[in-house]
Design a protein around this motif. Structure first.
Motif, mmCIF file in Angstrom:
data_model
loop_
_atom_site.group_PDB
_atom_site.id
_atom_site.type_symbol
_atom_site.label_atom_id
_atom_site.label_comp_id
_atom_site.label_asym_id
_atom_site.label_seq_id
_atom_site.Cartn_x
_atom_site.Cartn_y
_atom_site.Cartn_z
ATOM 1 N N ILE A 125 0.833 -1.201 0.000
ATOM 2 C CA ILE A 125 0.000 0.000 0.000
ATOM 3 C C ILE A 125 0.868 1.251 0.000
ATOM 4 O O ILE A 125 0.622 2.206 -0.754
ATOM 5 C CB ILE A 125 -0.947 0.001 1.219
ATOM 6 C CG1 ILE A 125 -1.971 -1.131 1.100
ATOM 7 C CG2 ILE A 125 -1.669 1.338 1.329
ATOM 8 C CD1 ILE A 125 -2.946 -0.980 -0.028
ATOM 9 N N VAL A 137 -5.528 5.166 -4.763
ATOM 10 C CA VAL A 137 -5.236 4.438 -3.531
ATOM 11 C C VAL A 137 -6.441 4.465 -2.605
ATOM 12 O O VAL A 137 -6.834 3.437 -2.031
ATOM 13 C CB VAL A 137 -3.993 5.032 -2.835
ATOM 14 C CG1 VAL A 137 -3.781 4.382 -1.473
ATOM 15 C CG2 VAL A 137 -2.760 4.845 -3.694
ATOM 16 N N GLN A 138 -7.070 5.620 -2.452
ATOM 17 C CA GLN A 138 -8.207 5.744 -1.547
ATOM 18 C C GLN A 138 -9.396 4.912 -2.022
ATOM 19 O O GLN A 138 -10.104 4.302 -1.214
ATOM 20 C CB GLN A 138 -8.610 7.208 -1.397
ATOM 21 C CG GLN A 138 -7.607 8.039 -0.610
ATOM 22 C CD GLN A 138 -7.974 9.507 -0.585
ATOM 23 O OE1 GLN A 138 -8.532 10.030 -1.546
ATOM 24 N NE2 GLN A 138 -7.651 10.175 0.503
ATOM 25 N N ASP A 141 -8.345 0.913 -2.279
ATOM 26 C CA ASP A 141 -8.105 0.332 -0.960
ATOM 27 C C ASP A 141 -9.396 -0.229 -0.359
ATOM 28 O O ASP A 141 -9.364 -1.153 0.461
ATOM 29 C CB ASP A 141 -7.486 1.379 -0.034
ATOM 30 C CG ASP A 141 -6.942 0.763 1.242
ATOM 31 O OD1 ASP A 141 -6.544 -0.417 1.195
ATOM 32 O OD2 ASP A 141 -6.898 1.443 2.273
ATOM 33 N N CYS A 142 -10.536 0.313 -0.770
ATOM 34 C CA CYS A 142 -11.834 -0.187 -0.301
ATOM 35 C C CYS A 142 -12.158 -1.563 -0.875
ATOM 36 O O CYS A 142 -13.129 -2.201 -0.446
ATOM 37 C CB CYS A 142 -12.951 0.790 -0.672
ATOM 38 S SG CYS A 142 -12.774 2.406 0.099
ATOM 39 N N VAL A 202 -2.126 -1.711 -5.046
ATOM 40 C CA VAL A 202 -3.179 -1.388 -4.076
ATOM 41 C C VAL A 202 -4.143 -2.562 -3.922
ATOM 42 O O VAL A 202 -4.517 -2.938 -2.801
ATOM 43 C CB VAL A 202 -3.936 -0.117 -4.497
ATOM 44 C CG1 VAL A 202 -5.084 0.146 -3.530
ATOM 45 C CG2 VAL A 202 -3.010 1.076 -4.506
ATOM 46 N N ALA A 206 -4.690 -4.534 -0.492
ATOM 47 C CA ALA A 206 -6.008 -4.590 0.140
ATOM 48 C C ALA A 206 -6.461 -6.034 0.354
ATOM 49 O O ALA A 206 -7.052 -6.366 1.387
ATOM 50 C CB ALA A 206 -7.024 -3.827 -0.712
ATOM 51 N N TYR A 209 -4.525 -7.446 3.249
ATOM 52 C CA TYR A 209 -5.087 -6.916 4.492
ATOM 53 C C TYR A 209 -6.325 -7.721 4.893
ATOM 54 O O TYR A 209 -6.529 -8.044 6.075
ATOM 55 C CB TYR A 209 -5.473 -5.456 4.321
ATOM 56 C CG TYR A 209 -4.415 -4.477 4.751
ATOM 57 C CD1 TYR A 209 -3.795 -4.580 5.985
ATOM 58 C CD2 TYR A 209 -4.040 -3.426 3.914
ATOM 59 C CE1 TYR A 209 -2.826 -3.668 6.376
ATOM 60 C CE2 TYR A 209 -3.073 -2.506 4.293
ATOM 61 C CZ TYR A 209 -2.463 -2.644 5.531
ATOM 62 O OH TYR A 209 -1.508 -1.744 5.919
#
Length: 375
Positions: A125, A137-138, A141-142, A202, A206, A209
């Motif tokens: 990330i 990225v924002q 990332d979701c 990304v 994600a 994660y």
């Protein structure tokens, strides 16, 4: 035009009063459901985690912009070392099956994969910012949230209701509002050197994660928080240390150390350590999905602090975005998810006491038939 008779007027008045009372009772019931003590506590814990993430973002940005220090792996390595010194050492003094050596003997390869997923998720990330834009990225990332829900469905056997999917959509809508505010405020000034590579990084980060969070929820709820943090601290230290020597040794050698840079590293490590220490506590009382929805506000906290620290431009859409995300988060927490038990088999279920209890259950189930046959 006929005038309304007194009798009909008297009959309509109770109906109107009954409708008002019904609406009032429904609103009161909704208020009691949405603003319970458990939900308020979950909101407070989620925002505490968001502030920890905000602290890591601000210190990293200070290091990058003011001191030209870009060493994400070194920063993660310090955090894993703190986890090792606290939680791995605690496991070393445990006895029985909770002892460090016993855990390593039985599950070392599982925790190696978990540590690898956690380390690489953090690294990918941060590295993606060098290739793609802040907006990408924002938004991308979701992607970890639907991946997390899918993994929870199959691995943790969580079952969602329609309200949960609506809540996730509302939260993602709030993220979209935040990204729009970034563009209007002029923060999107980095076009990236290779957008496709950055977007892939990304998405991979994600997804990793999501894998790490699902494993964390399983271990925290089935085993213990100390085991998760101790094993992540051990294998995270080893993996990040090796990767640090491979990819960042030149960047570290160029750092012009002084007390300000050292203080920023310490602040980052403390914020990350608090995040890792408190997140299992929040996941244990909620779920990994609700935690990830709650920490969507971390970017907004960073923006609010950036108004004073980095001279960001303010936009009213930031307030709207924060409100929308919190509404979605409250909606998600208002209805608990359901867990489906695995299909029953002829073998008696294993209780939480341990696998040794299985033999006792088999003996207890077999004794009555033996006695009846003798009689």
């Amino acid at each position: 035009m006929e005038a309304e008779s007194p009798a009909s007027a008297g009959a309509s008045e109770p109906r109107a009063l009954g409708t008002v009372d019904s609406i009032g009772s429904q609103l009161s019931r909704i208020r009691r459901k949405l603003f319970t003590w458990d939900i308020l506590k979950t909101i407070a814990l989620g925002q505490m985690l968001s502030l920890c993430i905000c602290g890591t973002a601000i210190t990293s940005q200070y290091l990058a912009e003011k001191y030209r220090v870009n060493t994400p792996m070194l920063q993660s390595f310090i955090n894993y070392c703190l986890l090792f010194l606290v939680y791995t050492v605690m496991l070393a003094f445990q006895s029985g099956s909770d002892n460090l050596l016993e855990i390593l003997r039985r599950k070392w390869w599982k925790y190696t994969l978990l540590g690898l997923a956690d380390v690489e998720a953090n690294y990918l990330i941060v590295r993606a910012y060098q290739y793609t834009t802040l907006t990408s990225v924002q938004l991308l990332d979701c992607f970890g949230i639907p991946v997390l829900m899918a993994l929870s469905w199959f691995i943790l056997r969580a079952r969602y209701k329609v309200i949960h999917f609506i809540a996730v959509f509302v939260c993602l809508l709030g993220v979209g509002t935040m990204v729009g505010a970034d563009i209007l405020a002029g923060r999107e000034d980095n076009s990236g050197s290779d957008v496709l590579i950055g977007d892939i990084l990304v998405l991979l980060g994600a997804s990793l994660y999501a894998v790490s969070n699902v494993c964390e929820e399983y271990i925290v709820k089935k085993l213990s928080r100390q085991e998760f943090l101790g094993m992540v601290g051990l294998f995270g230290t080893i993996i990040s240390g090796i990767q640090l020597l491979i990819v960042e040794y030149k960047d570290i050698a160029r750092i012009q150390w002084d007390w300000k840079i050292a203080l920023l590293f310490v602040a980052f490590a403390l914020c990350m350590f608090c995040l890792y220490s408190f997140m299992p506590l929040v996941i244990k009382v909620t779920s990994a999905t609700s935690v990830n929805l709650g920490i969507l506000t971390a970017d907004l906290y960073s923006l609010f602090f950036g108004l004073f620290l980095f001279e960001y431009k303010f936009s009213g859409l930031y307030i709207l975005s924060f409100t929308v995300i919190m509404v979605g988060f409250i909606l998600y927490c208002s209805t608990p998810t359901r867990t489906v038990e695995p299909p029953e088999s002829s073998v008696p279920p294993v209780t939480s006491i341990g696998i040794d209890n299985l033999g006792l259950k088999l003996e207890e189930s077999g004794l009555p038939e033996t006695h009846s046959a003798v009689l």
